[in-house]
Design an enzyme around this catalytic site. Structure first.
Site, short mmCIF file in Angstrom:
data_model
loop_
_atom_site.label_atom_id
_atom_site.label_comp_id
_atom_site.label_asym_id
_atom_site.label_seq_id
_atom_site.Cartn_x
_atom_site.Cartn_y
_atom_site.Cartn_z
N LYS A 43 0.84 -1.21 0.00
CA LYS A 43 0.00 0.00 0.00
C LYS A 43 0.87 1.26 0.00
CE LYS A 43 -3.96 -1.98 2.45
NZ LYS A 43 -4.74 -1.95 3.72
N GLY A 59 -1.12 0.86 6.57
CA GLY A 59 -1.32 -0.22 7.53
C GLY A 59 -2.31 -1.25 7.03
N ASP A 60 -2.37 -2.35 7.75
CA ASP A 60 -3.36 -3.38 7.50
C ASP A 60 -3.57 -4.17 8.78
OD1 ASP A 60 -4.98 -4.37 5.21
OD2 ASP A 60 -4.15 -6.29 5.88
N SER A 61 -4.77 -4.71 8.94
CA SER A 61 -5.13 -5.43 10.16
C SER A 61 -5.91 -6.69 9.85
CB SER A 61 -6.01 -4.55 11.06
OG SER A 61 -5.35 -3.40 11.46
N ALA A 96 -0.44 -4.08 11.32
CA ALA A 96 0.89 -3.76 10.80
C ALA A 96 0.90 -2.31 10.34
CB ALA A 96 1.25 -4.68 9.63
#
Length: 143
Positions: A43, A59-61, A96
């Protein structure tokens, strides 16, 4: 907080195939945390370097619940099914973060795990929430 610090903020919606990156990372034996870093990094890399100084935060979750890893729900029925199980329980939100500094092309990453306690909600409340667009865009079907 960033605006209060005098920084100009622009949002950017990256065009990243999160599922493909996740599947590829896990097939290579990476941990869920490393797979989330790979998605967040992808991203962050979608922002072009035009030579101007930039700080990019991506970010990513995913939600880990009862041995299952929950990304974004497939549809409203999936939202309802998940919330019926989450109601009154706890899960672990794995997030993250990637910080990319341009034009130097410096990258820093990190992962945070947080316990999330879900209130008990009625079937009627779950159905109403599932009809909104909000849970369809979030890991674990909650924001």
């Amino acid at each position: 907080m960033l605006i209060d610090a005098g920084l100009a903020i622009k949002t950017h919606r990256p065009d990243v195939d999160e599922d493909a990156i996740m599947n590829e990372a896990l097939s290579r034996g990476l941990t869920l945390e490393d797979a989330l870093i790979a998605i967040a990094t992808a991203k962050a890399m979608t922002v072009p370097d035009d030579g101007k100084p930039k700080i990019i935060i991506a970010g990513d979750s995913n939600l880990r619940f009862g041995g299952e890893v929950m990304g974004k729900p497939l549809n409203r029925e999936d939202v309802f099914s998940r919330w019926a199980r989450l109601s009154g329980n706890s899960g672990e939100l794995i997030t993250a973060h990637v910080l990319r500094l341009l034009p130097e092309e410096l990258i820093a990453t990190g992962v945070e795990n947080s316990r999330v306690d879900f209130a008990e909600v009625s079937e009627e409340e779950i159905r109403a929430y599932a009809q909104t667009a909000e849970p369809l865009m979030a890991a674990g079907s909650f924001t």
